[in-house]
Design a protein around this motif. Sequence first.
Motif, mmCIF file in Angstrom:
data_model
loop_
_atom_site.group_PDB
_atom_site.id
_atom_site.type_symbol
_atom_site.label_atom_id
_atom_site.label_comp_id
_atom_site.label_asym_id
_atom_site.label_seq_id
_atom_site.Cartn_x
_atom_site.Cartn_y
_atom_site.Cartn_z
ATOM 1 N N GLU A 187 46.000 -89.808 22.463
ATOM 2 C CA GLU A 187 45.780 -89.312 23.818
ATOM 3 C C GLU A 187 45.158 -90.378 24.721
ATOM 4 O O GLU A 187 45.496 -90.475 25.909
ATOM 5 C CB GLU A 187 44.885 -88.068 23.787
ATOM 6 N N VAL A 188 44.250 -91.170 24.166
ATOM 7 C CA VAL A 188 43.635 -92.247 24.953
ATOM 8 C C VAL A 188 44.688 -93.276 25.348
ATOM 9 O O VAL A 188 44.729 -93.749 26.485
ATOM 10 C CB VAL A 188 42.479 -92.907 24.153
ATOM 11 N N ALA A 189 45.554 -93.614 24.392
ATOM 12 C CA ALA A 189 46.629 -94.568 24.690
ATOM 13 C C ALA A 189 47.601 -94.003 25.723
ATOM 14 O O ALA A 189 48.051 -94.712 26.632
ATOM 15 C CB ALA A 189 47.375 -94.934 23.411
ATOM 16 N N ALA A 190 47.927 -92.714 25.593
ATOM 17 C CA ALA A 190 48.856 -92.080 26.529
ATOM 18 C C ALA A 190 48.300 -92.060 27.950
ATOM 19 O O ALA A 190 49.056 -92.075 28.927
ATOM 20 C CB ALA A 190 49.171 -90.656 26.070
ATOM 21 N N ALA A 191 46.969 -92.052 28.062
ATOM 22 C CA ALA A 191 46.320 -92.060 29.378
ATOM 23 C C ALA A 191 46.260 -93.456 29.985
ATOM 24 O O ALA A 191 45.807 -93.631 31.115
ATOM 25 C CB ALA A 191 44.913 -91.497 29.262
ATOM 26 N N GLY A 192 46.733 -94.455 29.226
ATOM 27 C CA GLY A 192 46.750 -95.818 29.737
ATOM 28 C C GLY A 192 45.458 -96.578 29.546
ATOM 29 O O GLY A 192 45.305 -97.679 30.083
ATOM 30 N N LEU A 193 44.528 -96.030 28.776
ATOM 31 C CA LEU A 193 43.258 -96.714 28.539
ATOM 32 C C LEU A 193 43.409 -97.694 27.376
ATOM 33 O O LEU A 193 44.076 -97.394 26.386
ATOM 34 C CB LEU A 193 42.157 -95.704 28.208
#
Length: 288
Positions: A202-208
């Motif tokens: 989820e963190v990766a999907a948010a672009g972080l």
Amino acid sequence: MASTEDLKASKLFDLKDRGGSGIGLMAAQALAANGAKVYICGRTREKLENAAQTHGSEAPGQIIPIPADISSKVGISALVDEIQRREDCVCLLVNNAGISSTSGPVSEARSAEDMRASLFDAGDSKPDEWESVYRTNVASVFFTTAAFLPLLQRSTEKHKGWSAGVINITSVSGLIKTAQHHFAYNASKAAAEHLTRMLAAEVAAAGLKVRVNSVAPGVFPSEMTAKEESDDRQKSALPGGKMEGKVPAQRPGRDEDMAQAVLFAAANQYLNGQRVVVDGGFTLSAGM
């Protein structure tokens, strides 16, 4: 392309000027020994200060104690506010808080009635205990990570070529097929493992650019495994013979074993959503 000089261990695991929060003493020592400024957090001020004074002076980095209670969102928010007053970013968060659960004689059960008695009827088998174990071992990992995300992302933006990291200290107890006499604890560690993967995704999907990984230790000396208070250096001990026949390594884990695992997960910028199992081969014997 990296030069041979760039591949020296002293450079690969150099954490100079990096900060962190969370943390068991082995992880804190490993990070501070390699130049990091480490904030160690927990409920007992005396233990924190003793650990910082005893081990911080030996390190090129720093070990700084901050009393904190991460069992509630109020306590987590207070910790984030305190760190934010001191630092403009956090490079690494280590979620190490964990409690065990009551043991029960499940393996001795030889009938449905016996299993019900040990799993359901026993006076020490209570829903409240499950809730307490999950609150500390799972929910606190989720809420602490979520609360620190802005500070972690700032680290990525501040340090070119660096992506901030989260390391969740789980356990091989969440990977093996047996309950080891404590269903609640093992189930909570399995949940923490899956939570690690979900957070990473989820963190990766948010672009972080914040990496989320776990370190799953086998049997290491601690107050939980030794079942007694630590010594005046905040260290616990386990007899080496206790692991003979149970672990291929024939011994409990050492500080150096944990340090190498934590440094790998902290420094490797291409590691994300993964699990580092450091157990002396325990899962080979116990079965997953």
